[in-house]
Design an enzyme around this catalytic site. Structure first.
Site, PDB file in Angstrom:
ATOM      1  N   TYR A 160       0.838  -1.203   0.000  1.00  0.00           N
ATOM      2  CA  TYR A 160       0.000   0.000   0.000  1.00  0.00           C
ATOM      3  C   TYR A 160       0.872   1.251   0.000  1.00  0.00           C
ATOM      4  CZ  TYR A 160      -4.247  -2.660   1.084  1.00  0.00           C
ATOM      5  OH  TYR A 160      -5.315  -3.508   1.038  1.00  0.00           O
ATOM      6  N   TYR A 194      -2.674  -9.738  -0.024  1.00  0.00           N
ATOM      7  CA  TYR A 194      -1.781  -9.085   0.928  1.00  0.00           C
ATOM      8  C   TYR A 194      -1.212 -10.133   1.883  1.00  0.00           C
ATOM      9  CZ  TYR A 194      -0.407  -6.464   5.077  1.00  0.00           C
ATOM     10  OH  TYR A 194       0.289  -5.975   6.144  1.00  0.00           O
ATOM     11  N   ARG A 215      -4.204 -12.345   2.985  1.00  0.00           N
ATOM     12  CA  ARG A 215      -5.550 -11.895   2.656  1.00  0.00           C
ATOM     13  C   ARG A 215      -5.777 -12.116   1.161  1.00  0.00           C
ATOM     14  NH1 ARG A 215      -8.370  -6.924   3.876  1.00  0.00           N
ATOM     15  NH2 ARG A 215      -9.944  -8.532   3.976  1.00  0.00           N
ATOM     16  N   HIS A 218      -8.263  -7.701  -2.594  1.00  0.00           N
ATOM     17  CA  HIS A 218      -9.451  -6.955  -2.167  1.00  0.00           C
ATOM     18  C   HIS A 218      -9.280  -5.474  -2.451  1.00  0.00           C
ATOM     19  CE1 HIS A 218      -6.560  -6.759   1.115  1.00  0.00           C
ATOM     20  NE2 HIS A 218      -7.107  -5.589   1.432  1.00  0.00           N
ATOM     21  N   HIS A 220     -10.707  -1.682  -0.863  1.00  0.00           N
ATOM     22  CA  HIS A 220     -11.399  -1.046   0.265  1.00  0.00           C
ATOM     23  C   HIS A 220     -12.237   0.149  -0.175  1.00  0.00           C
ATOM     24  CE1 HIS A 220      -8.908  -2.924   3.506  1.00  0.00           C
ATOM     25  NE2 HIS A 220      -7.976  -2.951   2.573  1.00  0.00           N
TER      26      HIS A 220
HETATM   27  C1  MBD Z   1      -4.784  -5.243   4.738  1.00  0.00           C
HETATM   28  O1  MBD Z   1      -4.661  -4.814   3.476  1.00  0.00           O
HETATM   29  C2  MBD Z   1      -6.004  -5.240   5.273  1.00  0.00           C
HETATM   30  O2  MBD Z   1      -6.998  -4.821   4.497  1.00  0.00           O
HETATM   31  C3  MBD Z   1      -6.212  -5.691   6.560  1.00  0.00           C
HETATM   32  C4  MBD Z   1      -7.564  -5.748   7.120  1.00  0.00           C
HETATM   33  C5  MBD Z   1      -5.163  -6.102   7.321  1.00  0.00           C
HETATM   34  C6  MBD Z   1      -3.921  -6.093   6.778  1.00  0.00           C
HETATM   35  C7  MBD Z   1      -3.730  -5.664   5.495  1.00  0.00           C
HETATM   36 FE    FE Z   2      -6.315  -4.100   2.626  1.00  0.00          FE
END
Ligand code: MBD
Ligand code: FE
Length: 278
Positions: A160, A194, A215, A218, A220
């Site tokens: 990110y 992630y 993860r 996704h 957000h």
């Molecule tokens: C992420 O990108 C995220 O969305 C969450 C909830 C926890 C760690 C990394």
């Molecule tokens: Fe995230």
């Protein structure tokens, strides 16, 4: 120790509180946590070495700025969502796009535009182009113009911007104001999954309990509009192997939209999109 002996220790600690000083709410919470911790130490026969190891881990978590990750990883952030769902259901509020966790990687102040945004500050080589559009509607189904749709996601390395100095600030972070029909559109890259920083405090904890820190891919969203509750949500990218194995427990059935894939030729023919689809 027996419970009543532990209670006596807690009572002795509480007796040092100065009446009328401090916050009753914080006293109540701290004392409850202390009592539950002492009970747990007793019940599980936790040894001093284990306590000091935990203290070191807590310190590392803070040093690394990983508390937000830990809160997600132990399912606490998801639990808070479920409690909010329950409170809303009790108040008769139902329907609409479900909420899911914010996570620790939102940053305010992303560039704002009207109706459409390109999320990339700097085009990334490889991956797939992503085009998404949607409509913000109120709980009666009426379009909401002038709503703010904040969107953020990671790049092709699962990183990110702002937290990753190799990207321009606010890369893959934008605020889109909905048009007269409540609509928004954006163009970006299709993010990948992630992973918690390898070797970090969260990773250490998860490994120690036989879990992974991954993860599914996704995106957000925050959706805000005057006179309305704020929606915090995400969508998952269909087909990701971790879609039902998210370390942060954020996937919800209604948050996995269908994705249509087009070849470069098809995209050119159908939408007049002239993109190098990698
Ligand atoms: C992420 O990108 C995220 O969305 C969450 C909830 C926890 C760690 C990394
Ligand atoms: Fe995230």
């Amino acid at each position: 120790m027996e419970r009543n002996q532990i209670d006596a220790v807690i009572e002795r600690i509480e007796s040092t509180e100065v009446q009328g000083h401090g916050s009753d709410r914080i006293k109540e919470i701290v004392n409850r946590f202390t009592r539950d911790l002492f009970y747990a130490i007793e019940d599980l026969d936790i040894q001093p070495e284990e306590i000091w190891k935990a203290v070191d881990w807590l310190t590392l978590t803070g040093k690394n700025n990983e508390w937000g990750l830990v809160v997600a990883g132990i399912g606490l952030e998801h639990f808070l969502d479920l409690r909010m769902d329950e409170a809303e259901a009790k108040a008769g509020i139902t329907g609409g796009t479900p909420r899911t966790i914010e996570g620790p990687l939102y940053v305010p102040g992303a560039p704002e535009s009207y109706a459409y945004a390109e999320l990339e500050t700097e085009p990334e080589v490889g991956g797939e182009r992503l085009y998404m559009q949607g409509q913000v509607r109120d709980d009666s189904g009426k379009p909401v113009p002038n709503a703010k749709v904040e969107v953020w996601h990671c790049n092709l390395r699962g990183m990110y911007s702002i937290f990753d100095s190799s990207q321009p600030p606010f890369n893959l972070r934008r605020s889109i104001i909905t048009d007269d029909n409540g609509r928004y559109r954006f163009k970006s890259i299709l993010p990948v999954g992630y992973s918690c920083p390898p070797g970090g405090a969260t990773d250490q904890l998860l490994k120690a309990i036989g879990r992974h820190g991954g993860r599914p891919a996704h995106i957000h969203f925050f959706v805000t509009a005057e006179g309305h509750r704020k929606l915090t949500t995400q969508i998952n990218i269909e087909g990701d192997p971790l879609i039902w194995d998210d370390f942060a427990f954020a996937t919800r059935e209604e948050l996995v939209p269908h994705i249509t894939r087009y070849s470069a030729t098809e995209a050119k023919e159908k939408f007049n999109i002239d993109e190098p689809f990698a």
